[in-house]
Every structure is written in C-alpha cells, then in structure tokens.
Design a protein around this motif. Structure first.
Motif, PDB file in Angstrom:
ATOM      1  N   GLY A 142      -5.211  -6.724   2.152  1.00  0.00           N
ATOM      2  CA  GLY A 142      -4.702  -5.662   2.152  1.00  0.00           C
ATOM      3  C   GLY A 142      -4.851  -4.872   3.419  1.00  0.00           C
ATOM      4  O   GLY A 142      -3.651  -5.266   4.098  1.00  0.00           O
ATOM      5  N   PHE A 143      -4.893  -3.680   3.562  1.00  0.00           N
ATOM      6  CA  PHE A 143      -5.066  -2.844   5.232  1.00  0.00           C
ATOM      7  C   PHE A 143      -5.161  -3.577   5.938  1.00  0.00           C
ATOM      8  O   PHE A 143      -4.973  -3.451   7.071  1.00  0.00           O
TER       9      PHE A 143
ATOM     10  N   ASP B  19       5.182   6.194   5.313  1.00  0.00           N
ATOM     11  CA  ASP B  19       5.550   6.610   3.294  1.00  0.00           C
ATOM     12  C   ASP B  19       5.433   7.790   3.446  1.00  0.00           C
ATOM     13  O   ASP B  19       4.405   8.944   4.316  1.00  0.00           O
TER      14      ASP B  19
ATOM     15  N   ASN C 198       0.885  -1.417  -0.002  1.00  0.00           N
ATOM     16  CA  ASN C 198      -0.203   0.219  -0.151  1.00  0.00           C
ATOM     17  C   ASN C 198       1.196   1.905  -0.174  1.00  0.00           C
ATOM     18  O   ASN C 198       0.522   2.553  -0.550  1.00  0.00           O
TER      19      ASN C 198
ATOM     20  N   MET D 157      -3.825  10.759   2.627  1.00  0.00           N
ATOM     21  CA  MET D 157      -5.310  10.876   2.091  1.00  0.00           C
ATOM     22  C   MET D 157      -6.049  12.181   3.190  1.00  0.00           C
ATOM     23  O   MET D 157      -5.806  12.163   3.778  1.00  0.00           O
TER      24      MET D 157
ATOM     25  N   ARG E  14      -1.864 -10.149  -7.773  1.00  0.00           N
ATOM     26  CA  ARG E  14      -2.757 -10.661  -6.803  1.00  0.00           C
ATOM     27  C   ARG E  14      -3.400 -11.517  -6.307  1.00  0.00           C
ATOM     28  O   ARG E  14      -4.496 -12.184  -6.023  1.00  0.00           O
TER      29      ARG E  14
ATOM     30  N   HIS F 219     -11.871   4.832   2.453  1.00  0.00           N
ATOM     31  CA  HIS F 219     -11.058   3.916   1.595  1.00  0.00           C
ATOM     32  C   HIS F 219     -10.594   3.262   2.612  1.00  0.00           C
ATOM     33  O   HIS F 219     -10.424   1.552   2.666  1.00  0.00           O
ATOM     34  N   LEU F 220     -10.692   3.288   3.907  1.00  0.00           N
ATOM     35  CA  LEU F 220      -9.908   2.176   5.116  1.00  0.00           C
ATOM     36  C   LEU F 220     -11.507   1.452   5.768  1.00  0.00           C
ATOM     37  O   LEU F 220     -11.880   1.191   6.821  1.00  0.00           O
TER      38      LEU F 220
ATOM     39  N   THR G 143       1.551   8.892   4.408  1.00  0.00           N
ATOM     40  CA  THR G 143       0.794   8.361   5.207  1.00  0.00           C
ATOM     41  C   THR G 143       1.923   7.707   7.658  1.00  0.00           C
ATOM     42  O   THR G 143       2.945   6.804   6.099  1.00  0.00           O
TER      43      THR G 143
ATOM     44  N   ALA H 109       0.529   4.001  -2.802  1.00  0.00           N
ATOM     45  CA  ALA H 109       1.072   5.232  -2.312  1.00  0.00           C
ATOM     46  C   ALA H 109       2.108   6.225  -3.115  1.00  0.00           C
ATOM     47  O   ALA H 109       1.138   7.432  -3.587  1.00  0.00           O
TER      48      ALA H 109
ATOM     49  N   LYS I 148       1.317   6.924  -6.906  1.00  0.00           N
ATOM     50  CA  LYS I 148       0.888   8.163  -7.474  1.00  0.00           C
ATOM     51  C   LYS I 148       0.962   9.328  -7.356  1.00  0.00           C
ATOM     52  O   LYS I 148       0.882   9.909  -8.017  1.00  0.00           O
TER      53      LYS I 148
ATOM     54  N   LYS J  22     -11.190  -2.690  -4.111  1.00  0.00           N
ATOM     55  CA  LYS J  22     -10.619  -2.765  -5.191  1.00  0.00           C
ATOM     56  C   LYS J  22     -11.730  -4.055  -5.137  1.00  0.00           C
ATOM     57  O   LYS J  22     -11.837  -5.015  -4.236  1.00  0.00           O
TER      58      LYS J  22
HETATM   59  P1  ADP Z   1      -6.347  -2.127  -1.670  1.00  0.00           P
HETATM   60  O1  ADP Z   1      -4.817  -1.339  -1.724  1.00  0.00           O
HETATM   61  O2  ADP Z   1      -6.386  -3.684  -2.164  1.00  0.00           O
HETATM   62  O3  ADP Z   1      -7.100  -0.749  -2.366  1.00  0.00           O
HETATM   63  P2  ADP Z   1      -6.750  -2.055   1.409  1.00  0.00           P
HETATM   64  O4  ADP Z   1      -7.255  -1.888   1.917  1.00  0.00           O
HETATM   65  O5  ADP Z   1      -5.305  -2.717   1.011  1.00  0.00           O
HETATM   66  O6  ADP Z   1      -7.199  -2.231  -0.270  1.00  0.00           O
HETATM   67  O7  ADP Z   1      -6.553   0.267   0.909  1.00  0.00           O
HETATM   68  C1  ADP Z   1      -7.772   0.362   0.976  1.00  0.00           C
HETATM   69  C2  ADP Z   1      -7.194   2.232   0.147  1.00  0.00           C
HETATM   70  O8  ADP Z   1      -6.916   3.064   0.985  1.00  0.00           O
HETATM   71  C3  ADP Z   1      -6.336   2.005  -1.227  1.00  0.00           C
HETATM   72  O9  ADP Z   1      -7.183   1.853  -2.124  1.00  0.00           O
HETATM   73  C4  ADP Z   1      -5.717   3.112  -1.316  1.00  0.00           C
HETATM   74  O10 ADP Z   1      -7.119   4.439  -1.598  1.00  0.00           O
HETATM   75  C5  ADP Z   1      -6.174   3.819   0.668  1.00  0.00           C
HETATM   76  N1  ADP Z   1      -4.228   3.664   1.450  1.00  0.00           N
HETATM   77  C6  ADP Z   1      -4.205   1.834   1.714  1.00  0.00           C
HETATM   78  N2  ADP Z   1      -3.272   2.653   3.196  1.00  0.00           N
HETATM   79  C7  ADP Z   1      -2.393   3.256   1.760  1.00  0.00           C
HETATM   80  C8  ADP Z   1      -1.462   4.249   2.184  1.00  0.00           C
HETATM   81  N3  ADP Z   1       0.005   4.068   2.896  1.00  0.00           N
HETATM   82  N4  ADP Z   1      -1.684   5.433   1.496  1.00  0.00           N
HETATM   83  C9  ADP Z   1      -2.580   6.141   0.822  1.00  0.00           C
HETATM   84  N5  ADP Z   1      -3.586   5.515   0.542  1.00  0.00           N
HETATM   85  C10 ADP Z   1      -3.893   4.368   0.933  1.00  0.00           C
END
Ligand code: ADP
Length: 655
Positions: free
Chosen positions: A125-126, A79, A37, A84, A271, A92-93, A173, A41, A44, A98
């Motif tokens: 993921g997260f 990072d 992640n 965000m 993935r 996103h969280l 982040t 980031a 991006k 995805k």
């Molecule tokens: P995925 O990576 O599969 O999209 P995650 O659950 O890992 O799913 O993360 C969800 C979303 O959260 C990511 O798509 C991103 O937009 C945001 N995100 C997660 N970690 C970070 C980060 N370190 N910096 C910026 N955005 C993040």
C-alpha cells in the motif's frame, strides 16, 4: 493545527524498516500501489457524492495526475478523490488497517531477501512509496472541507511522522515522493508511462501526465516511447494527456483481452499475488442486464472458513463503483469467487439492504451461481486425460491440456466449502452432487466422483457404499470395510468434517441410494450368495445364548449385540441403526460444544474370530465383553467412556 509529531504504530515501523533497508527485484510496484489508492479515493468520493452532489465542488471529472520535477527530484501522484482530514491522515497513514497489508506483515519471515521479494509481488500500500523515496509529503483536503482544513503529512520513513494544517484549495490528495538518488529514473515520462501501462491500464479512471516540450517548442508526447530516451532540456507545457486506457477491463470485448491482462486485473482486485485458476467473463442480456467477470483463485485464503466473510464480488452500476464485498451477489458456499458484476439496471444509490430484496439482484445471483458451476463442470470434465492413451492426449487442444489437473487443484482448496452448497442451494443439488469427489478403498486420491463409482459397481450391487471417519487412515482401516475388501467392492471414504452434514442432503445419485457401511444391519443383497446367507443365519442361531449374555453385560453401552458377516479379520465392530445419527457426527457435535443425542450403537461380532469363539466359556467373560466393545470403539476413532477402566482390564488380562 500547528506541527505535531506522531509515532508510527509498531507494525508500521517494522514494515518501514524492511521497505527502506531492502533491495527490490520489483521496485516499480510502488506506483501501482499509489495509483490504486488514488483510484480507491475517487471511488469513495463517487459513492459519497451519490447522496451529496456538492462534494464534487467544481471538479466533477475524477482523475489521477502524475508529475515529476527533475530538479527538485520529486514525483507526485495527485488525485481529486475523497481526501483525508487530519485525523484520517494520522489514523490511516500511521497504522495498518487493511487486512491485505496485515496479512503481509504476518507472512514476514525475518529473512530480508525473501521478505523483500514478497513486497515486490504483494505491495504494501502507501508504504511502498518508501521503496523509492527517502521522504514522503502528503498534502490533502477532505471533500466537503474548507481550503483552510488542508493537511500536510511528512515522514522520512523511520519512527515518526509530522502533521500540520495547511491551506489547500483543491480537493483530494497529492503524494509527493522525494526520490532517492538511485531512484531518479522514475522522474521520466516514458518510464512512468510504461509502468502505468503495465499495472494500471484497466483502472477506470483517467491517469494524466503533463506534456513536455523541447525548449525550442517541439511537443513531446508522453505516449511516445522515444521521449523518455532523449537527454534533458525539456519544459512542461501545461497540457495534459491521458496515458492509460481508462476503460474498465470487463467492458472490453473478450477477444481484446489477453490472459495476462485478465490475471493482472484479478491480482489487482483480489490483492492475491498468485494468478487465478480460471475465470469467466460474460455479458448477460435479457430481463436483467449485467456483465460478470468471475475468478476462481488458485489458493484458499486463510479466512476461508469464516462463513461471515464477505464475498469477493465488487458491484458496479454502469461502470460506477458501488461497493466491495457484495455478499448478495454470490451464495455463501461460493464465497471464494472474486470478481466484478456491473449491472445496467440497479439504481446508483442501491444500499446493502436494498440489494437483499431486489429481484434483479436475485437474478444476478442465480446467473452468477450457474456460471461458476459451469466453469467448475468444465474444469472437472477436463481434469483427467482420457484413460491412459497417449494418442488421445495428443489430440487434446492446448486449451483442454491446460485444464488437466485443474479441478483436482480446485477441489483440494475449496471442495469442502463447495459441499456447504448441498445444504444451501437445493435448486443446484444435482449439479453439485456431480462435482463431489472422494477417495475410495481402491483410489487413494480424492478423485472419485459418484459417476466414476457407479461405472465400476459390481454386477448385482445396488447401493453406493461409503464410510465417514476423521482421517483417511481411519476410514481405510476400518473393520466395517473388511468384507467389502474381500469381495472387491469399492467403498467411498469420506473424511471431510462437513461430509456427515452434507450427506443429510444427498441420499442418492442418479437413482442409486447411498448406503453407509456403518449403519443398519449388514445386507449386501445380491452380492451375497445363498451359502453365505445360510452360514450367517446358522451363526446367529448357534451364538444366541452367548449374544444374550453379551447384551446383558453391555446393557449400558450397546443398544443390541448381534453376529455379522461384514467382518473378516476383526472380532467386532460398532454400527448404528439406519436412521440413527452416526457415531462420527455425534462426536463432532460434542467437540463443537453442541448437544448431541446419546448414540447407543449396536455391537456386531464376527462369529469366525477365535476371540469370539473362545468368549463363551471364558472366566473373564465380563471383562472380555467390555474390551471387545471398547476396542471396536477405538477402531472407529472413538474413545472409551472410561479409558482407565479399559486399561485396567487389558492389563489384568496381559499379566
Ligand atoms: P490500504 O490501501 O490497503 O488500505 P494503504 O497503506 O495503502 O492501505 O492506505 C491506508 C489508508 O490510507 C487507505 O485505506 C486510505 O484510507 C488512506 N489513503 C491512502 N491513500 C489515499 C489517498 N490517495 N486518498 C485518500 N485516502 C488515502
């Protein structure tokens, strides 16, 4: 914004419940997920900064930092990527966006043990962070926002999370994991370094860890294995070391990359949790310079049939990530290929629209297509062990042995997609034709190539015979095959839905025409002897008056009625004219809701069959004629236009 509480989306809550209540065989994947992640980031940010250099602020070196605090029992992944906004953190969280994670949720079986194993392979993921943490704090600031627009997101991994505004000077982040008691092992430099080496070496971004020192001042290098094994008493030094190789895998020479590293890299970019079937890695030099690392997966994804699905190619320009799913780099019929293309020539700010028009991209696309085809040809060549001799198998190199059966595996998963290429890529038609495989009347498995078929052709045979049908059983038992079976002539059985369409583009193979056994008048040419031909002509003459009656009775259904020598056991069958659309294709088009011309087939009857012989004098002539026609239709997988009438007629005769 002061502190607000939000509920997780239902799927997230479900996932979190599983994550926090299960035992994992493979806990450590949480780090891979969070680093990935962080790396996304940074990608991006790099991409957005192409049009707005100011986003780098005063920290142009993108990186990930790992740090831990044994006393506070935290592990932090920081990072300096895109960061965000508060809304992004909430969206996103708090929800699953995805498809990767969504797919995972859809695969959950409800059985905690096997589901937990899935997480171990897949990662979620997260949320993987909750495998080792009972609370996660995320502090973040979007690139380009002011320090006052920092955000803190906190959750204990149950039903909800809190969000509030904070001041944060650094862009990017920090994910702060409050480690569970049983996960305190991860607050250890050596352990972290080991996991990074395993999963994240090829991340093209430096991952840094702070050097530790004994209190007496002796430095502990985090790259030194022994460091982690020493008892406590260490202090941080403020110096940071890079702990991963940070070189994009594809830029390293082939000989320095192990199969395992190739497979790991594939898993990261796709993935997918299964290892790839095969890959190809090349540096292409010439008028356009690029590196390609292309993989063929072992299993087809669920959405393979979606032709709008983007290709799985990531585009880099001089190691800078540009975009995912660069569809211009691979033709649609190879959309299952995953990998990386790194171009030395394209501009960094290339857009999707520009890609479509670029001449370099066209060259890359052609080059990638050729490479994939070569890769498949190589698998195909080594698919079968040389005919039935153990000695020869022993002579095979290990590399060739590993390829045994691989092409069949590939073909079962992706063969039907590959066939789309016949209508899409005329330049490679000959190569694609060689890659086709079919079942046949003598070979039940989908393993017969046109070349195999030709090698087995009978003396005097001048066409490759095939039949199309909905299923293998329907094809195999089709009346049209009877005389071929009797004469021992092999017929290819085509049962993929795309076959009919694909055959519009393949009329011959290596000079031998393809001939449907259900089209046109029956003519086996030299394979029929004079006697048989004479018998057929005589039958046509003898049956003339009856054929005229049949034709009259069936004038709404059949284009013509004639006798045939293609049947052995069946009384009748249907065929279409040589240039007519097959009945099978017409049915498929109708099912798909498309307009198809009304196909009026020719009814062919078997003059040797008792039913046909009896027909002429029968008082039931009219009913029998219709039953004959409808049965021929049923036998080839069709449906009588008026099924009830058919049943009534049969019942009348039965009683
Ligand atoms: P995925 O990576 O599969 O999209 P995650 O659950 O890992 O799913 O993360 C969800 C979303 O959260 C990511 O798509 C991103 O937009 C945001 N995100 C997660 N970690 C970070 C980060 N370190 N910096 C910026 N955005 C993040």
């Amino acid at each position: 914004m002061s502190k607000q509480t939000h509920a997780f989306q239902a799927e997230v809550a479900q996932l979190l419940h599983l994550v926090t209540h299960s035992l994992y065989s493979n806990q450590e994947i949480f780090l891979r997920e969070l680093i990935s992640n962080a790396s996304d980031a940074c990608d991006k940010l790099r991409f957005e900064a192409l049009n707005n250099n100011g986003l780098y602020e005063d920290a142009p070196e993108l990186q990930v930092r790992l740090s831990f605090d044994k006393t506070a029992k935290t592990l932090t992944i920081t990072d300096n990527g895109i960061g965000m906004t508060a809304q992004e953190a909430i969206d996103h969280l708090g929800t699953i966006a995805k498809s990767g994670t969504k797919d995972f949720v859809s695969k959950l079986s409800g059985d905690q043990k096997s589901d937990a194993q899935l997480i171990g392979q897949f990662g979620v993921g997260f949320y993987s962070g909750f495998i080792v943490a009972d609370k996660i704090t995320v502090e973040t600031r979007r690139a380009g926002a002011t320090p006052a627009e920092g955000v803190r997101w906190v959750s204990g991994g149950t039903g909800d999370f809190e969000v509030e505004t904070i001041t944060r000077t650094e862009r990017g982040t920090s994910v702060i994991l409050h480690l569970r008691e049983e996960a305190l092992d991860y607050a250890n430099a050596w352990k972290l370094k080991e996991i990074v080496g395993k999963y994240s070496d090829h991340i093209s971004l430096p991952i840094l860890m702070e050097k530790e020192a004994w209190q007496d001042g002796e430095l502990i290098d985090p790259n030194d294995e022994k460091a982690g094994r020493q008892p406590g008493g260490m202090v941080k030094t403020g110096e940071w070391d890079t702990v991963n190789k940070a070189s994009a895998l594809w830029t390293r020479p082939k000989k320095d990359i192990t199969d395992e590293q190739y497979a790991d890299f594939y898993k990261q970019i796709s993935r997918d949790f299964e290892a790839p079937l095969t890959w190809t890695h090349n540096r292409v030099e010439g008028s356009t310079e690029y590196t390609q690392l292309l993989y063929i997966p072992s299993k087809a994804p669920q959405d393979l049939w979606n032709r709008d699905k983007k290709a799985g190619i990531k585009l880099y320009v001089k190691r800078v990530f540009i975009m995912d799913d660069a569809e211009a780099l691979m033709p649609s019929y190879l959309r299952f290929v995953k990998g990386v293309v790194d171009s030395a020539d394209l501009p960094l700010n290339v857009s999707r629209e520009l890609l479509q028009e670029s001449r370099d991209v066209k060259a890359i696309r052609e080059g990638c297509t050729k490479r994939v085809l070569s890769m498949l040809e190589d698998l195909a060549k080594h698919d079968k062990a040389p005919e039935a001799s153990e000695e020869v198998t022993d002579v095979l190199s290990d590399e060739d042995k590993a390829k045994l059966g691989q092409y069949s595996k590939f073909y079962a998963e992706f063969g039907a997609v590959l066939k789309e290429g016949l209508g899409e890529d005329f330049g490679n038609l000959a190569r694609l034709s060689k890659l086709l495989r079919f079942a046949s009347s003598t070979h039940d498995t989908v393993s017969v190539s046109f070349a195999d078929y030709k090698a087995r052709m009978k003396e005097g045979q001048d066409a490759i015979y095939y039949i199309t049908a909905d299923t293998l059983a329907a094809a195999k038992n089709s009346p049209q095959l009877e005389v071929f079976k009797k004469k021992g002539i092999e017929v290819l059985l085509m049962t993929d839905r795309v076959d009919e369409w694909a055959l519009n583009f393949v009329h011959e193979f290596d000079g031998t025409p393809l001939q449907s056994v259900a089209k046109g008048a029956f003519d086996l040419g030299k394979l029929q002897d004079e006697e048989e031909k004479k018998a057929a002509e005589d039958a046509a003459e003898t049956f003339k008056p009856m054929l005229a009656k049949l034709k009259e009775a069936l004038k709404d259904k059949a284009e013509d009625v004639r006798v045939t020598s293609r049947l052995v056991d069946s009384p009748a069958c249907l065929v279409v004219t040589d240039d007519g659309m097959s009945m099978q294709l017409a049915r498929m088009l109708k099912q798909a809701g498309q307009s198809a011309p009304e196909v009026k087939p020719v009814l062919e009857v078997n003059p040797e069959h008792p039913l046909v012989k009896k027909l002429d004098g029968s008082v039931h002539f009219h009913d029998l004629a219709h039953i004959l026609f409808d049965q021929a239709l049923l036998a080839e997988g069709g449906m009588p236009a008026d099924p009830a009438a058919y049943v009534t007629r049969v019942n009348a005769l039965l009683s």
